[in-house]
Design an enzyme around this catalytic site. Sequence first.
Site, PDB file in Angstrom:
ATOM      1  CE1 TYR A 177      -3.396   2.842   0.480  1.00  0.00           C
ATOM      2  CE2 TYR A 177      -1.932   3.647   2.212  1.00  0.00           C
ATOM      3  CZ  TYR A 177      -3.029   3.781   1.466  1.00  0.00           C
ATOM      4  OH  TYR A 177      -3.815   4.939   1.385  1.00  0.00           O
ATOM      5  CG  ASP A 206       5.681   4.146   1.011  1.00  0.00           C
ATOM      6  OD1 ASP A 206       5.924   4.755   1.985  1.00  0.00           O
ATOM      7  OD2 ASP A 206       4.533   3.829   0.400  1.00  0.00           O
ATOM      8  CE  LYS A 224       0.752   6.306   7.453  1.00  0.00           C
ATOM      9  NZ  LYS A 224      -0.658   6.899   7.619  1.00  0.00           N
TER      10      LYS A 224
END
Length: 499
Positions: free
Chosen positions: A220, A319, A348
């Site tokens: 994801y 990522d 984040k």
Amino acid sequence: MSFKYGAVGLFRCPGTLFSKQVGGVKFAPVSQVERNLRIRNGMKPDRALGANAVFRRSFGSDSASTLGHKSAIPDDLELYNELDRKYVMHPYTSMTEPLPTHLVKEAKGIYLHFEDGRKVIDGMSSWWAAVHGYCNPVLDKALIDQSRKMSHVMFGGLSHRPAIDLCKLLVDITPKGLDKVFLCDSGSVAVEVAMKMAVQYWYKTGRPEKSTFLTITNGYHGDTFGAMSVCDPVNGMHTMFQKTLAQQIFVDSPHVCKGGEAESLANIRNVLEKKNGSIAAFILEPIVQGAGGMRFHSPSFLLQVRKLCDEFNVLLIADEIATGFGRTGELFACDHANITPDILCIGKALTGGYMTMGATLTTQRLSEGISHDGGVFMHGPTFMGNPLASSVALASISHLLDSPWKERVEDVSRVLKNGLTEIFKSDKKSANSVIADVRVLGAIGVCEFKQPVSDMTKVSPFLRTDILLTQFKLGSRSSHFEWCLVTSFRKAALYYATF
């Protein structure tokens, strides 16, 4: 670490913001321009107050609210719930029959304080962003101090100290060799930037045919279009968009292969041998696949992927939006394998959960390639390098580095392992065993069920146990905390606000 921050709450009930009193409800002034606009949109003046006209719109058969410049809605919990259902679009839920939401009044330390008086531990730290807890005094001060200087300036042709200092700090703490930083809006945008960097690098260095991406299943990388194209095409969240998305190359992840990591690596080699001439980059979440199932792979697997990319002249994009800043027990997941990707994405926890921000780091080699023969990188978000976000990110990272973060993660990990192991053993003895697996890495605890949990309303009872956690769909299974991790996670959360 103390949780009694006593910091200023940045979000207050709207009733304290209104400036005019009418019929027991306060309202804000409305400009003549806005007054005319609202009349054109069908809103009627409730009183003839000229530029300060008050407007009324029906919110249902029995309820009405007056709207002013600052959304003058009575401070009523049921009304707010009604307005939320009627007007607000939340992520990953139906627009006509949305899942229930819980109104948060304020958040401090590790706690969310709901409008109905409940107080719960935020076991997800706002999707892994609020690594220092809420209302942290260090981050509060950074935000307030910067707001008194400038909240935003464009980054085209201009720069400022917070952004420069942040980029220098990121270069210092990320894997060696990542020397250039592109500050952007969010994690998904950081992935978009990374993919554009890879494609533009090959285009400017005479290999325009290298334009597709290789990745593993169960990944994801975000909800924007480029990022969606490298998310799992079958078990992911974006199946309906497959005919629109760019078609990328997928190899089964180690957890799908019967032969595990060795088989997955052999498949990756096979694809690279045949198609390396058209592949711009291999993109993956190092060590931990997050929303795709909280699946872990070994540092050895990551190291071998790095070697394969080098062998076949393919770039490696890591990522680390979810794994960066200590979550896995190392500052960055790439550090487990001691590798440097060609491009690194972070987000984040970058700002400690205070502001939306992402960053994409790359090497001198790539930056020079992109700039070859007068080339310029073709991306420029309006809010890139935002001074508020840059200042808070600086404060958050510095606060983390100044703390014994590694020891804290180890303590959280130990508590989670002990608690989950006990739960797993107990479940095995049951005639109605429901748990397929439990696993822990750093500050990540996972409980995987044998059967999916499709009814999210069953989460509500666990809010009464004072903890808020989440679930991930694992194809035919669910990995999810609520049912059995409450006691263990509370112990870990109460130890430290960080993680």
